[in-house]
Enzyme design. Structure first.
Site, PDB file in Angstrom:
ATOM      1  N   LYS A  15      -1.555   6.958   3.678  1.00  0.00           N
ATOM      2  CA  LYS A  15      -1.900   5.538   3.818  1.00  0.00           C
ATOM      3  C   LYS A  15      -0.675   4.659   4.080  1.00  0.00           C
ATOM      4  O   LYS A  15      -0.696   3.790   4.958  1.00  0.00           O
ATOM      5  CB  LYS A  15      -2.635   5.095   2.548  1.00  0.00           C
ATOM      6  CG  LYS A  15      -3.263   3.735   2.592  1.00  0.00           C
ATOM      7  CD  LYS A  15      -4.226   3.537   1.437  1.00  0.00           C
ATOM      8  CE  LYS A  15      -3.566   3.632   0.078  1.00  0.00           C
ATOM      9  NZ  LYS A  15      -3.590   4.952  -0.532  1.00  0.00           N
ATOM     10  N   VAL A  17       2.347   5.502   5.255  1.00  0.00           N
ATOM     11  CA  VAL A  17       2.964   5.791   6.555  1.00  0.00           C
ATOM     12  C   VAL A  17       2.101   5.232   7.682  1.00  0.00           C
ATOM     13  O   VAL A  17       2.613   4.724   8.677  1.00  0.00           O
ATOM     14  CB  VAL A  17       3.201   7.303   6.721  1.00  0.00           C
ATOM     15  CG1 VAL A  17       3.845   7.599   8.071  1.00  0.00           C
ATOM     16  CG2 VAL A  17       4.102   7.826   5.608  1.00  0.00           C
ATOM     17  N   LYS A  37       0.925  -4.977  -0.662  1.00  0.00           N
ATOM     18  CA  LYS A  37       0.455  -3.836  -1.451  1.00  0.00           C
ATOM     19  C   LYS A  37      -0.328  -4.415  -2.618  1.00  0.00           C
ATOM     20  O   LYS A  37       0.232  -5.074  -3.496  1.00  0.00           O
ATOM     21  CB  LYS A  37       1.655  -3.017  -1.948  1.00  0.00           C
ATOM     22  CG  LYS A  37       1.273  -1.823  -2.823  1.00  0.00           C
ATOM     23  CD  LYS A  37       0.621  -0.719  -2.029  1.00  0.00           C
ATOM     24  CE  LYS A  37       0.375   0.508  -2.904  1.00  0.00           C
ATOM     25  NZ  LYS A  37      -0.253   1.608  -2.157  1.00  0.00           N
ATOM     26  N   THR A  41       1.495   1.485  -8.355  1.00  0.00           N
ATOM     27  CA  THR A  41       1.576   2.197  -9.634  1.00  0.00           C
ATOM     28  C   THR A  41       2.547   3.368  -9.523  1.00  0.00           C
ATOM     29  O   THR A  41       2.845   3.850  -8.438  1.00  0.00           O
ATOM     30  CB  THR A  41       0.191   2.723 -10.070  1.00  0.00           C
ATOM     31  OG1 THR A  41      -0.259   3.712  -9.143  1.00  0.00           O
ATOM     32  CG2 THR A  41      -0.822   1.595 -10.145  1.00  0.00           C
ATOM     33  N   ASP A  50       6.012   1.352  -2.190  1.00  0.00           N
ATOM     34  CA  ASP A  50       5.470   1.597  -0.859  1.00  0.00           C
ATOM     35  C   ASP A  50       5.872   0.506   0.123  1.00  0.00           C
ATOM     36  O   ASP A  50       6.092   0.779   1.311  1.00  0.00           O
ATOM     37  CB  ASP A  50       3.941   1.669  -0.929  1.00  0.00           C
ATOM     38  CG  ASP A  50       3.454   2.912  -1.659  1.00  0.00           C
ATOM     39  OD1 ASP A  50       4.256   3.846  -1.835  1.00  0.00           O
ATOM     40  OD2 ASP A  50       2.274   2.941  -2.057  1.00  0.00           O
ATOM     41  N   GLU A 109      -2.641  -3.142   1.925  1.00  0.00           N
ATOM     42  CA  GLU A 109      -2.744  -1.717   1.601  1.00  0.00           C
ATOM     43  C   GLU A 109      -3.252  -1.544   0.174  1.00  0.00           C
ATOM     44  O   GLU A 109      -2.707  -2.109  -0.773  1.00  0.00           O
ATOM     45  CB  GLU A 109      -1.390  -1.027   1.743  1.00  0.00           C
ATOM     46  CG  GLU A 109      -1.473   0.467   1.468  1.00  0.00           C
ATOM     47  CD  GLU A 109      -0.112   1.152   1.422  1.00  0.00           C
ATOM     48  OE1 GLU A 109      -0.040   2.258   0.859  1.00  0.00           O
ATOM     49  OE2 GLU A 109       0.872   0.573   1.922  1.00  0.00           O
ATOM     50  N   GLY A 112      -4.842   4.220  -3.632  1.00  0.00           N
ATOM     51  CA  GLY A 112      -5.844   5.279  -3.682  1.00  0.00           C
ATOM     52  C   GLY A 112      -7.023   4.951  -2.784  1.00  0.00           C
ATOM     53  O   GLY A 112      -6.864   4.444  -1.667  1.00  0.00           O
ATOM     54  N   GLY A 170      -4.214  10.642   8.520  1.00  0.00           N
ATOM     55  CA  GLY A 170      -2.906  10.261   7.998  1.00  0.00           C
ATOM     56  C   GLY A 170      -1.825  11.308   8.146  1.00  0.00           C
ATOM     57  O   GLY A 170      -0.635  10.976   8.111  1.00  0.00           O
ATOM     58  N   PRO A 200       1.438  12.656  12.957  1.00  0.00           N
ATOM     59  CA  PRO A 200       1.856  14.033  12.742  1.00  0.00           C
ATOM     60  C   PRO A 200       2.389  14.257  11.338  1.00  0.00           C
ATOM     61  O   PRO A 200       2.969  13.351  10.720  1.00  0.00           O
ATOM     62  CB  PRO A 200       2.955  14.238  13.793  1.00  0.00           C
ATOM     63  CG  PRO A 200       3.490  12.873  14.044  1.00  0.00           C
ATOM     64  CD  PRO A 200       2.312  11.950  13.902  1.00  0.00           C
TER      65      PRO A 200
END
Length: 242
Positions: A15, A17, A37, A41, A50, A109, A112, A170, A200
């Site tokens: 997610k 990336v 974000k 966590t 992230d 974003e 989970g 992903g 990739p």
């Protein structure tokens, strides 16, 4: 599309990336980008989250967090255990709306999957998307088991009358197996939405300049790239059953 919500079918599906790739493609087109974000966590106060990874890969984009908790748990549980206030859908929506007033594109974003709980009332990323009336991009895995969780996510979005923009794989393996190859055709069918990209395996390990250049080849034009879903599907199609 001033705000795009990005969720996964679970954890560790690529997610962040994918968020970085979408941000890089938008920035390459000259758009100002912000990344929110919703809840971070498993990261301490002074550790890289992230958002920092998105900035490293995508370049100079604005980023912020709704909340941060040290234990790697669902945000609601992590907030309860830490004694810190939870992040609520209304707060996520308000933060995104504020960023949208100053940027061409805001990427929200999640943490989970779509229905991971943020607070004791059961608030989720889906609730924030409803408040924003924003489309949702689903990041899924390639292999066995992905069809079930992708379809469940898509059904939940439809039940809430949310726009499922599409699905991105992903992490496309360097050596895909039969399930991976079959799922290319099956994912858009179970989602009822187009396949909009495939990153990739190991994309996040690329040097930032290489990542930003390659991101356009991983995402469909709807996400600012030049990836061709039809060509990818033909190229990676499984051999006929013997």
């Amino acid at each position: 599309m001033p705000v795009l919500v990005i969720t996964g079918t679970g954890t560790e599906v690529g997610k962040t990336v994918t968020t970085a790739a979408v941000a890089a493609a938008a920035a390459a087109a000259g758009r100002s980008v912000a990344v929110l974000k919703a809840a971070q966590t498993g990261v301490g106060p002074h550790e890289r989250g992230d958002g920092a990874e998105v900035v490293r890969l995508a370049g100079p984009v604005t980023w912020t967090e709704g909340a941060r908790y040290p234990e790697p748990l669902a945000p609601g549980t992590a907030a309860l255990r830490s004694g810190r206030p939870p992040v609520r859908p209304q707060e996520v929506a308000e933060a995104a709306a504020g960023l949208a007033a100053e940027h061409d594109l805001v990427l929200v974003e999640g943490a989970g999957g779509l229905l991971v709980r943020f607070d004791e009332a059961g608030g989720t990323l889906a609730d924030a998307a409803q408040l924003l009336r924003a489309p949702v991009l689903v990041v899924a895995t390639a292999g066995l088991g992905t069809l079930n969780v992708t379809e469940l996510t898509a059904r939940e979005l439809r039940s809430r009358e949310l726009d499922l923009l599409g699905v991105v794989i992903g992490s496309w393996p360097a050596e895909p197996d039969l399930a991976d190859r079959c799922n290319i055709a099956d994912l858009p069918q179970v989602a009822g939405a187009p396949l909009l990209g495939a990153l990739p395996e190991g994309a996040g390990a690329l040097a930032p300049d290489a990542f930003r250049t390659a991101a356009l080849d991983w995402l469909a034009p709807r996400l600012g790239g030049r990836w061709d879903a039809a060509a990818f599907t033909v190229r990676e199609a499984p051999p006929p059953f013997a």
